[in-house]
Scaffold this active site. Structure first.
Site, mmCIF file in Angstrom:
data_model
loop_
_atom_site.group_PDB
_atom_site.id
_atom_site.type_symbol
_atom_site.label_atom_id
_atom_site.label_comp_id
_atom_site.label_asym_id
_atom_site.label_seq_id
_atom_site.Cartn_x
_atom_site.Cartn_y
_atom_site.Cartn_z
ATOM 1 N N SER A 41 0.867 -1.170 0.000
ATOM 2 C CA SER A 41 0.000 0.000 0.000
ATOM 3 C C SER A 41 0.910 1.228 0.000
ATOM 4 O O SER A 41 1.315 1.724 1.038
ATOM 5 C CB SER A 41 -0.893 -0.010 1.249
ATOM 6 O OG SER A 41 -1.679 1.149 1.313
ATOM 7 N N HIS A 145 -3.552 -5.619 2.270
ATOM 8 C CA HIS A 145 -2.733 -6.555 3.046
ATOM 9 C C HIS A 145 -3.393 -7.913 3.229
ATOM 10 O O HIS A 145 -2.742 -8.859 3.658
ATOM 11 C CB HIS A 145 -2.429 -5.977 4.426
ATOM 12 C CG HIS A 145 -1.539 -4.786 4.386
ATOM 13 N ND1 HIS A 145 -1.263 -4.040 5.515
ATOM 14 C CD2 HIS A 145 -0.853 -4.206 3.374
ATOM 15 C CE1 HIS A 145 -0.451 -3.040 5.183
ATOM 16 N NE2 HIS A 145 -0.190 -3.118 3.891
ATOM 17 N N GLN A 153 -7.922 -1.010 6.163
ATOM 18 C CA GLN A 153 -6.770 -1.898 6.004
ATOM 19 C C GLN A 153 -6.242 -2.469 7.309
ATOM 20 O O GLN A 153 -5.861 -3.641 7.357
ATOM 21 C CB GLN A 153 -5.646 -1.145 5.284
ATOM 22 C CG GLN A 153 -4.460 -2.020 4.920
ATOM 23 C CD GLN A 153 -3.624 -1.406 3.838
ATOM 24 O OE1 GLN A 153 -3.947 -1.498 2.659
ATOM 25 N NE2 GLN A 153 -2.539 -0.755 4.222
ATOM 26 N N GLU A 154 -6.205 -1.666 8.371
ATOM 27 C CA GLU A 154 -5.599 -2.143 9.610
ATOM 28 C C GLU A 154 -6.403 -1.676 10.824
ATOM 29 O O GLU A 154 -6.742 -0.503 10.929
ATOM 30 C CB GLU A 154 -4.159 -1.629 9.752
ATOM 31 C CG GLU A 154 -3.227 -2.078 8.652
ATOM 32 C CD GLU A 154 -1.863 -1.407 8.727
ATOM 33 O OE1 GLU A 154 -1.549 -0.823 9.793
ATOM 34 O OE2 GLU A 154 -1.123 -1.450 7.741
ATOM 35 N N GLU A 196 0.920 -8.498 7.514
ATOM 36 C CA GLU A 196 1.539 -8.026 8.762
ATOM 37 C C GLU A 196 1.144 -8.893 9.950
ATOM 38 O O GLU A 196 1.279 -8.487 11.106
ATOM 39 C CB GLU A 196 1.173 -6.554 8.996
ATOM 40 C CG GLU A 196 1.744 -5.649 7.913
ATOM 41 C CD GLU A 196 1.369 -4.194 8.092
ATOM 42 O OE1 GLU A 196 0.677 -3.863 9.085
ATOM 43 O OE2 GLU A 196 1.764 -3.366 7.248
ATOM 44 N N ASP A 232 -5.894 2.225 10.586
ATOM 45 C CA ASP A 232 -5.262 2.735 9.362
ATOM 46 C C ASP A 232 -6.212 2.430 8.212
ATOM 47 O O ASP A 232 -6.364 1.278 7.818
ATOM 48 C CB ASP A 232 -3.907 2.079 9.128
ATOM 49 C CG ASP A 232 -3.257 2.516 7.810
ATOM 50 O OD1 ASP A 232 -3.819 3.404 7.126
ATOM 51 O OD2 ASP A 232 -2.205 1.958 7.453
ATOM 52 N N GLU A 273 -5.144 6.771 10.897
ATOM 53 C CA GLU A 273 -4.156 6.969 9.840
ATOM 54 C C GLU A 273 -4.805 6.932 8.460
ATOM 55 O O GLU A 273 -5.673 6.099 8.199
ATOM 56 C CB GLU A 273 -3.084 5.881 9.927
ATOM 57 C CG GLU A 273 -1.977 6.008 8.886
ATOM 58 C CD GLU A 273 -0.966 4.882 8.971
ATOM 59 O OE1 GLU A 273 -0.330 4.581 7.934
ATOM 60 O OE2 GLU A 273 -0.821 4.274 10.056
ATOM 61 N N ASP A 300 0.210 9.379 6.087
ATOM 62 C CA ASP A 300 1.230 8.487 5.508
ATOM 63 C C ASP A 300 1.372 8.791 4.028
ATOM 64 O O ASP A 300 2.286 9.497 3.602
ATOM 65 C CB ASP A 300 0.846 7.032 5.741
ATOM 66 C CG ASP A 300 1.803 6.047 5.073
ATOM 67 O OD1 ASP A 300 2.903 6.457 4.641
ATOM 68 O OD2 ASP A 300 1.451 4.852 4.970
ATOM 69 N N LYS A 325 8.678 6.561 7.162
ATOM 70 C CA LYS A 325 9.171 5.324 6.557
ATOM 71 C C LYS A 325 10.433 5.667 5.762
ATOM 72 O O LYS A 325 10.343 6.335 4.725
ATOM 73 C CB LYS A 325 8.128 4.706 5.619
ATOM 74 C CG LYS A 325 6.843 4.246 6.293
ATOM 75 C CD LYS A 325 5.828 3.789 5.257
ATOM 76 C CE LYS A 325 4.559 3.244 5.898
ATOM 77 N NZ LYS A 325 3.511 2.951 4.890
ATOM 78 N N HIS A 353 7.125 0.163 10.007
ATOM 79 C CA HIS A 353 7.529 -0.942 9.146
ATOM 80 C C HIS A 353 6.794 -0.845 7.813
ATOM 81 O O HIS A 353 5.991 0.068 7.598
ATOM 82 C CB HIS A 353 7.209 -2.280 9.827
ATOM 83 C CG HIS A 353 5.736 -2.513 10.072
ATOM 84 N ND1 HIS A 353 5.230 -3.698 10.535
ATOM 85 C CD2 HIS A 353 4.642 -1.708 9.924
ATOM 86 C CE1 HIS A 353 3.921 -3.643 10.645
ATOM 87 N NE2 HIS A 353 3.535 -2.425 10.289
ATOM 88 N N ARG A 354 7.015 -1.811 6.926
ATOM 89 C CA ARG A 354 6.232 -1.968 5.703
ATOM 90 C C ARG A 354 5.604 -3.357 5.712
ATOM 91 O O ARG A 354 5.995 -4.226 6.492
ATOM 92 C CB ARG A 354 7.099 -1.810 4.446
ATOM 93 C CG ARG A 354 7.898 -0.531 4.305
ATOM 94 C CD ARG A 354 7.079 0.748 4.353
ATOM 95 N NE ARG A 354 6.074 0.889 3.327
ATOM 96 C CZ ARG A 354 6.154 1.719 2.277
ATOM 97 N NH1 ARG A 354 7.238 2.469 2.125
ATOM 98 N NH2 ARG A 354 5.174 1.832 1.416
ATOM 99 N N SER A 355 4.650 -3.566 4.839
ATOM 100 C CA SER A 355 3.959 -4.866 4.831
ATOM 101 C C SER A 355 4.890 -5.998 4.405
ATOM 102 O O SER A 355 4.762 -7.129 4.876
ATOM 103 C CB SER A 355 2.735 -4.809 3.917
ATOM 104 O OG SER A 355 3.082 -4.354 2.624
ATOM 105 N N LYS A 376 5.137 1.696 14.593
ATOM 106 C CA LYS A 376 4.166 0.763 14.020
ATOM 107 C C LYS A 376 4.946 -0.425 13.454
ATOM 108 O O LYS A 376 5.653 -0.282 12.458
ATOM 109 C CB LYS A 376 3.376 1.492 12.933
ATOM 110 C CG LYS A 376 2.202 0.741 12.366
ATOM 111 C CD LYS A 376 1.545 1.623 11.305
ATOM 112 C CE LYS A 376 0.388 0.930 10.658
ATOM 113 N NZ LYS A 376 -0.102 1.703 9.491
#
Length: 401
Positions: A41, A145, A153-154, A196, A232, A273, A300, A325, A353-355, A376
């Protein structure tokens, strides 16, 4: 002692089984290693992860030009990163690749720290780098994800205790409780984990939020740690033709503002987010005006760790927190500039982090070094717990335990 003698690049696996780049840097008596993650993403204003020819082309391009860095002083980070920009020659690392640049930049900094016999967080932040970010862990989700999950998404847990160890275990407890509740609710289906390591379930967004809020409350009571829910949206991924498309309805930007405001007020969500498209500074600003006193509004995709994008947000009053990031911007120098600029202008920061991740723990050290408020980095999973466990180690070192 700190001069760069050699740089080694290799392809390694990330947590999705895809190739990414790892870099090792050698000085006369020091060594540094760093690897770049990969996002699924991603914001369209991020630097290019790799050039048109992919990871191999990026590595080849760097190797043909790395003599520009050999012999440089590894402690001169701004000079090193300026050379990386010169080697690439574009504004978005489209020749070298932002991931190659990031891994090289971070590995050189870590080699400098090692040459001087300093922990990386202390090398970056000095003797007063003593603040451990609060962990934000993904526990249930979907979006890009996790196919078959929620549109949002999260759905995350934020543990706000005094101890990093307590916070890490508290987030993991939320993840366990979410899994238990899902198995009770869906006894006849197989439940999976997303990129994740958050749970995936065929649920409506509000239904899922309510389950996470219940789980957070139970975990807070059982652990004694103050835990809050977070979201998020990654809203750019489901914004099409002027509307935000959920499973059963489509919302205009104005309706999306109302929807997010209601969620924060109704469910006590602590962090929100990317609730809007990556170009919609105005909606970010309106939401911040309404509920910025109640929640951290995180940008982001709208900011992509880029000072120029953050300047726009600040001028409009859009968001109150910047997601950080390193591989969105390509070098350690640019990452630090983004953190400092955000803080100087009253914005909080959350390093992420990233996925598609590796076991690299560099973001933890950057977070500690510069007093980043949140990190995160997932709740479970090998590449995620590598970072969580590093937080515990650093805390012990800082406290002299």
């Amino acid at each position: 002692m700190t001069l760069i003698e050699d740089i080694v690049l290799r392809k390694i696996l990330d947590s999705r089984g895809n190739a990414t780049v790892e870099v090792e840097v050698y000085t006369l008596n020091g060594y540094g290693r760093a690897a770049a993650p990969a996002g699924k993403s991603t914001g369209k204003h991020e630097v290019k992860a790799y050039p048109a020819g992919g990871i191999d082309a990026g590595i080849k391009y760097f190797k043909e030009r790395m003599d520009n860095l050999i012999g440089m002083d590894s402690t001169q980070q701004e000079d090193v990163d300026a050379i990386l920009h010169e080697i690439d020659g574009t504004e978005n690392f489209s020749m070298l690749g932002g991931n190659v640049a990031t891994a090289v930049s971070l590995a050189i900094a870590k080699a400098a720290a090692n040459s001087l016999g300093l922990p990386f967080y202390q090398y970056l932040g000095g003797a007063f780098a003593r603040s451990i970010p609060k962990p934000v862990g993904n526990v249930l989700g979907g979006g890009k994800h996790a196919v078959g999950g929620t549109t949002i998404q999260e759905m995350l847990a934020v543990s706000l205790g005094e101890s990093a160890k307590d916070n890490v275990f508290a987030n993991a407890e939320v993840h366990k409780i979410v899994g238990k509740k899902l198995r009770e609710r869906f006894p006849n289906i197989s439940l999976g984990l997303g990129d994740e390591k958050a749970w995936i379930a065929p649920m409506d967004d509000i239904e899922a939020i309510e389950l996470v809020v219940e789980s957070v409350k139970e975990a807070s009571e059982s652990t004694g740690v103050n835990i809050k829910p977070a979201l998020d949206f990654a809203a750019s991924s489901f914004f099409h033709n002027g509307k935000y498309h959920y499973r059963s309805r489509a919302l205009t930007p104005e309706e999306q503002i109302d929807f997010v405001e209601d969620i924060v007020k109704d469910y006590g969500v602590y962090i929100i987010e990317d609730p809007f498209d990556e170009e919609d500074f105005e909606s970010f600003a309106e939401l911040t005006r309404r509920i910025g006193h109640l929640a951290y509004i995180v940008g982001d995709d709208i900011f992509v760790t880029n000072v120029e994008r953050i300047k726009i947000g600040i001028s409009k009053g859009a968001a109150n927190t910047v997601l950080i990031k390193p591989n969105q911007i390509g070098t350690l120098t640019d990452t630090v500039k983004a953190i400092k600029f955000a803080k100087e202008n009253g914005y909080a920061t959350m390093i992420s982090h990233r996925s598609g991740e590796t076991c690299d723990t560099t973001i933890v050290h950057i977070g500690v070094a510069f007093g980043v408020e949140f990190i995160k980095t997932g709740a479970i999973g090998g590449e995620r717990i590598a970072k969580l466990n590093e937080m515990i180690r650093i805390e012990e070192e800082i406290k002299g335990e």
